[in-house]
Design an enzyme around this catalytic site. Structure first.
Site, PDB file in Angstrom:
ATOM      1  N   SER A   1      -7.164 111.953  26.720  1.00 20.20           N
ATOM      2  CA  SER A   1      -5.587 112.074  26.022  1.00 20.20           C
ATOM      3  C   SER A   1      -4.943 113.318  26.374  1.00 20.20           C
ATOM      4  CB  SER A   1      -5.706 111.968  24.877  1.00 20.20           C
ATOM      5  OG  SER A   1      -6.741 113.077  23.960  1.00 20.20           O
TER       6      SER A   1
ATOM      7  N   HIS B   1     -13.774 108.173  24.321  1.00 21.78           N
ATOM      8  CA  HIS B   1     -13.274 108.984  23.996  1.00 21.78           C
ATOM      9  C   HIS B   1     -12.758 109.202  22.724  1.00 21.78           C
ATOM     10  CE1 HIS B   1     -10.536 112.550  24.194  1.00 21.78           C
ATOM     11  NE2 HIS B   1      -9.207 112.390  24.350  1.00 21.78           N
TER      12      HIS B   1
ATOM     13  N   HIS C   1     -20.781 116.028  25.292  1.00 18.84           N
ATOM     14  CA  HIS C   1     -19.836 116.257  25.423  1.00 18.84           C
ATOM     15  C   HIS C   1     -19.916 116.947  26.876  1.00 18.84           C
ATOM     16  CE1 HIS C   1     -16.184 118.523  25.479  1.00 18.84           C
ATOM     17  NE2 HIS C   1     -15.587 117.662  24.237  1.00 18.84           N
TER      18      HIS C   1
ATOM     19  N   ARG D   1     -15.837 122.041  15.928  1.00 20.28           N
ATOM     20  CA  ARG D   1     -14.980 121.098  15.154  1.00 20.28           C
ATOM     21  C   ARG D   1     -16.117 119.931  14.511  1.00 20.28           C
ATOM     22  NH1 ARG D   1     -12.268 118.382  20.083  1.00 20.28           N
ATOM     23  NH2 ARG D   1     -13.520 118.181  20.554  1.00 20.28           N
TER      24      ARG D   1
ATOM     25  N   ASP E   1     -16.552 113.937  17.067  1.00 21.19           N
ATOM     26  CA  ASP E   1     -16.464 112.843  16.303  1.00 21.19           C
ATOM     27  C   ASP E   1     -17.550 111.888  15.341  1.00 21.19           C
ATOM     28  OD1 ASP E   1     -13.871 111.425  17.330  1.00 21.19           O
ATOM     29  OD2 ASP E   1     -15.640 111.481  19.830  1.00 21.19           O
TER      30      ASP E   1
HETATM   31  N1  HAX Z   1     -26.321 109.592  24.018  1.00 18.20           N
HETATM   32  C1  HAX Z   1     -26.996 108.585  25.296  1.00 18.20           C
HETATM   33  N2  HAX Z   1     -26.713 108.704  26.738  1.00 18.20           N
HETATM   34  C2  HAX Z   1     -25.673 110.353  26.629  1.00 18.20           C
HETATM   35  C3  HAX Z   1     -25.239 110.871  25.924  1.00 18.20           C
HETATM   36  C4  HAX Z   1     -25.176 110.445  24.478  1.00 18.20           C
HETATM   37  N3  HAX Z   1     -24.460 110.444  23.315  1.00 18.20           N
HETATM   38  N4  HAX Z   1     -24.359 112.049  26.324  1.00 18.20           N
HETATM   39  C5  HAX Z   1     -24.698 111.499  27.479  1.00 18.20           C
HETATM   40  N5  HAX Z   1     -25.534 110.691  27.506  1.00 18.20           N
HETATM   41  C6  HAX Z   1     -26.188 110.389  29.213  1.00 18.20           C
HETATM   42  C7  HAX Z   1     -24.856 109.875  29.994  1.00 18.20           C
HETATM   43  O1  HAX Z   1     -24.456 108.170  29.679  1.00 18.20           O
HETATM   44  C8  HAX Z   1     -25.241 109.756  31.272  1.00 18.20           C
HETATM   45  O2  HAX Z   1     -26.184 109.191  31.689  1.00 18.20           O
HETATM   46  P1  HAX Z   1     -25.973 108.214  33.439  1.00 18.20           P
HETATM   47  O3  HAX Z   1     -26.230 109.330  34.402  1.00 18.20           O
HETATM   48  O4  HAX Z   1     -26.970 106.883  32.875  1.00 18.20           O
HETATM   49  O5  HAX Z   1     -24.659 107.879  33.824  1.00 18.20           O
HETATM   50  C9  HAX Z   1     -26.390 111.311  31.628  1.00 18.20           C
HETATM   51  O6  HAX Z   1     -26.700 110.851  29.885  1.00 18.20           O
HETATM   52  C10 HAX Z   1     -25.045 112.113  32.328  1.00 18.20           C
HETATM   53  O7  HAX Z   1     -24.079 113.073  31.385  1.00 18.20           O
HETATM   54  P2  HAX Z   1     -23.292 114.192  31.110  1.00 18.20           P
HETATM   55  O8  HAX Z   1     -22.859 114.410  32.061  1.00 18.20           O
HETATM   56  O9  HAX Z   1     -23.807 114.430  29.294  1.00 18.20           O
HETATM   57  O10 HAX Z   1     -22.229 113.835  30.144  1.00 18.20           O
HETATM   58  P3  HAX Z   1     -20.928 113.358  30.732  1.00 18.20           P
HETATM   59  O11 HAX Z   1     -20.122 114.470  31.003  1.00 18.20           O
HETATM   60  O12 HAX Z   1     -21.245 112.404  31.977  1.00 18.20           O
HETATM   61  O13 HAX Z   1     -20.051 112.266  29.218  1.00 18.20           O
HETATM   62  C11 HAX Z   1     -19.901 111.980  26.835  1.00 18.20           C
HETATM   63  C12 HAX Z   1     -19.570 113.603  28.503  1.00 18.20           C
HETATM   64  C13 HAX Z   1     -18.991 112.516  25.549  1.00 18.20           C
HETATM   65  C14 HAX Z   1     -18.994 110.835  27.691  1.00 18.20           C
HETATM   66  C15 HAX Z   1     -21.088 111.428  26.553  1.00 18.20           C
HETATM   67  O14 HAX Z   1     -21.335 112.692  26.617  1.00 18.20           O
HETATM   68  C16 HAX Z   1     -21.115 110.483  25.963  1.00 18.20           C
HETATM   69  O15 HAX Z   1     -20.450 108.715  26.028  1.00 18.20           O
HETATM   70  N6  HAX Z   1     -21.589 110.526  24.914  1.00 18.20           N
HETATM   71  C17 HAX Z   1     -21.035 109.518  23.649  1.00 18.20           C
HETATM   72  C18 HAX Z   1     -19.877 108.965  23.171  1.00 18.20           C
HETATM   73  C19 HAX Z   1     -18.473 110.098  22.935  1.00 18.20           C
HETATM   74  O16 HAX Z   1     -19.282 110.876  21.749  1.00 18.20           O
HETATM   75  N7  HAX Z   1     -17.683 110.400  22.530  1.00 18.20           N
HETATM   76  C20 HAX Z   1     -16.947 111.423  22.297  1.00 18.20           C
HETATM   77  C21 HAX Z   1     -16.437 112.651  22.736  1.00 18.20           C
HETATM   78  C22 HAX Z   1     -15.962 113.276  22.226  1.00 18.20           C
HETATM   79  C23 HAX Z   1     -14.369 113.581  22.830  1.00 18.20           C
HETATM   80  O17 HAX Z   1     -13.675 113.122  23.640  1.00 18.20           O
HETATM   81  N8  HAX Z   1     -13.581 112.538  21.461  1.00 18.20           N
HETATM   82  O18 HAX Z   1     -13.150 112.166  21.586  1.00 18.20           O
END
Ligand code: HAX
Length: 437
Positions: free
Chosen positions: A240, A270, A316, A325, A371
């Site tokens: 964002s 996000h 994250h 937070r 979140d």
């Molecule tokens: N559950 C399961 N698997 C997860 C995970 C979770 N909560 N968090 C990361 N992973 C997985 C990823 O999907 C990725 O898998 P692949 O290799 O198969 O693609 C692997 O672990 C490595 O990911 P990462 O490098 O640790 O994390 P990223 O930086 O790629 O992504 C995210 C960060 C926040 C998008 C990710 O942790 C996620 O999808 N979390 C769940 C959704 C979430 O809570 N989003 C909110 C984040 C905060 C925010 O921005 N709020 O607005």
């Protein structure tokens, strides 16, 4: 206006500082970029600059150098409240100093004076189909207000480049002043009787939002102030913030730019994660007919992962520890409603899920983010329409991104234009790296 004066007073020093840095050290190498970063969403490539907030992987966010507990302790608060004026937070984001109570109240007054939403915005919202997502409604309202932009009008006049920030600040105040009323109307229109609740001139921005939502519960005003503080800024690389900055860098005004940022917030990875997270908590609650045992929860978490889904609210891109937070909200719930079932469940998830994610070994950060718990707190106060949560996130996030927009204009940050390569070029680079010199 106090914000103008305070920013204008700092500008000569800031401009000299940046000019000197770029002139004398412009060729200094700060970071290197790898192929996996290029193919991996530009993760952790250090190529943005903001002085408004910084996320340390192990400590979490600092706003203008202050941690969340420091801000809660030091920012001025309304009489009898536990959480600070949001106007004081906005002052801090824009000016970089903790305001006095009088200074926080000046921002609150600016907001009151500018808070009236044009009727055409309500008309536009009314005309939208009733099954549209509330964040779409919110973003449409913000975008439609672009008609009001002073920057857009003055840009085509004789506005000088060094003054771009002045109408940008005006736009930012005009826009942020109206956000609580617009968001609350989206809520009332979508989920309640559609009747608007008039703003109460005696309430601060955060409490007025709670009032216009029609949530009478004691404490919801403080939760609103806390929520708006926590979600306001998270440095510049998140979707964002970056989308807002990118669009703004073409000299689109803050209405266009923040609407783009809101659309980025709509993604489930996000801002939408908060609604997904509460949905996940409630599906646990429903399956077990209440708060499950740790073992049952552990199994449920594994079932989620094995079905190919993420556990929302955990992980994250930058953080490698529990998000402060999250901690601030956990403390709020522990203090105010420790026996609320959904809150207890969110706390239990915190006991169980990090170990599951560590055991699975994929997520680099197994800890909760902002979140993981925000929905449980809203749920407690009766705001149970999950898809509205991202709108509140948007209200808050627009504080941080507009403060950044003002400073981007003040320091003359240019249009963004990173360079792309082809896969063949990267293969070539990889091949060359293998050949010994
Ligand atoms: N559950 C399961 N698997 C997860 C995970 C979770 N909560 N968090 C990361 N992973 C997985 C990823 O999907 C990725 O898998 P692949 O290799 O198969 O693609 C692997 O672990 C490595 O990911 P990462 O490098 O640790 O994390 P990223 O930086 O790629 O992504 C995210 C960060 C926040 C998008 C990710 O942790 C996620 O999808 N979390 C769940 C959704 C979430 O809570 N989003 C909110 C984040 C905060 C925010 O921005 N709020 O607005």
């Amino acid at each position: 206006m106090i914000l103008n004066e305070k920013i204008a007073a700092q500008l000569p020093d800031w401009r000299n500082r940046v000019r000197k840095l770029v002139k004398e050290s412009g060729e200094v190498v700060v970071d290197q970029v790898t192929i996996s970063q290029i193919y991996g969403g530009a993760r952790n490539i250090k190529c943005l600059v903001t002085d408004i907030s910084y996320v340390d992987p192990n400590e979490g966010i600092r706003f203008r150098g202050f941690t969340i507990p420091e801000l809660i302790a030091q920012l001025p608060k309304p009489a009898g409240a536990e959480m600070p004026y949001v106007g004081g937070l906005y002052y801090l984001l824009l000016v970089g100093e903790i305001p006095s109570e009088a200074e926080a109240l000046e921002v609150e007054k600016e907001w009151k004076d500018r808070g009236e939403v044009p009727q055409y915005i309500f008309d536009i919202l009314l005309a939208l189909p009733s099954d549209i997502h509330p964040l779409t409604m919110f973003s449409v309202a913000v975008l439609a207000m672009q008609r009001e932009s002073l920057f857009a009008r003055q840009y085509h006049g004789d506005l000088k480049k060094e003054d771009y920030w002045i109408p940008t600040l005006e736009d930012s105040l005009n826009l942020t002043a109206k956000l609580p009323a617009i968001a609350a109307y989206v809520y009332r229109l979508k989920y309640k009787d559609g009747q608007r609740i008039a703003s109460d001139p005696n309430l601060d921005w955060g409490a007025d939002f709670a009032h216009m939502m029609g949530v009478p519960a004691k404490g919801y005003d403080d939760l609103s102030r806390l929520y708006f503080l926590l979600h306001s800024d998270h440095e510049s690389g998140n979707v964002s913030a970056h989308a807002t900055h990118l669009v703004g860098s073409s000299l689109s005004d803050v209405y266009y730019a923040t609407s783009a940022g809101l659309n980025g917030l709509a993604g489930p990875l996000h801002g939408l994660a908060n609604q997904e997270c509460l949905g996940w908590l409630l599906s646990v609650y429903e399956k077990f007919g209440g708060v499950p045992s740790k073992e049952q929860l552990r199994q449920f978490a594994w079932d989620t992962l094995n079905s190919g889904h993420v556990i929302p609210g955990y992980g994250h891109a930058v953080l490698r520890k529990t998000d402060p937070r999250f901690t601030a909200q956990l403390e709020f719930g522990t203090q105010h409603f420790p026996n609320d079932d959904v809150f207890k469940l969110a706390s239990l998830v915190y006991d169980v899920v990090p170990d599951v994610l560590k055991e699975q070994g994929k997520a680099k950060d197994p800890w909760p983010n902002v979140d993981a718990i925000s929905g449980a707190l809203q749920y407690h106060y009766g705001v149970r329409e999950f898809d509205f949560y991202t709108v509140m996130f948007g209200v808050s996030r627009l504080l941080g991104v507009t403060a950044n927009a003002v400073w981007a204009r003040a320091l003359g940050q240019p249009i963004e234009r990173p360079k792309s390569l082809t896969t063949a070029m990267l293969e070539n680079a990889a091949q060359k790296a293998k050949v010994p010199a």
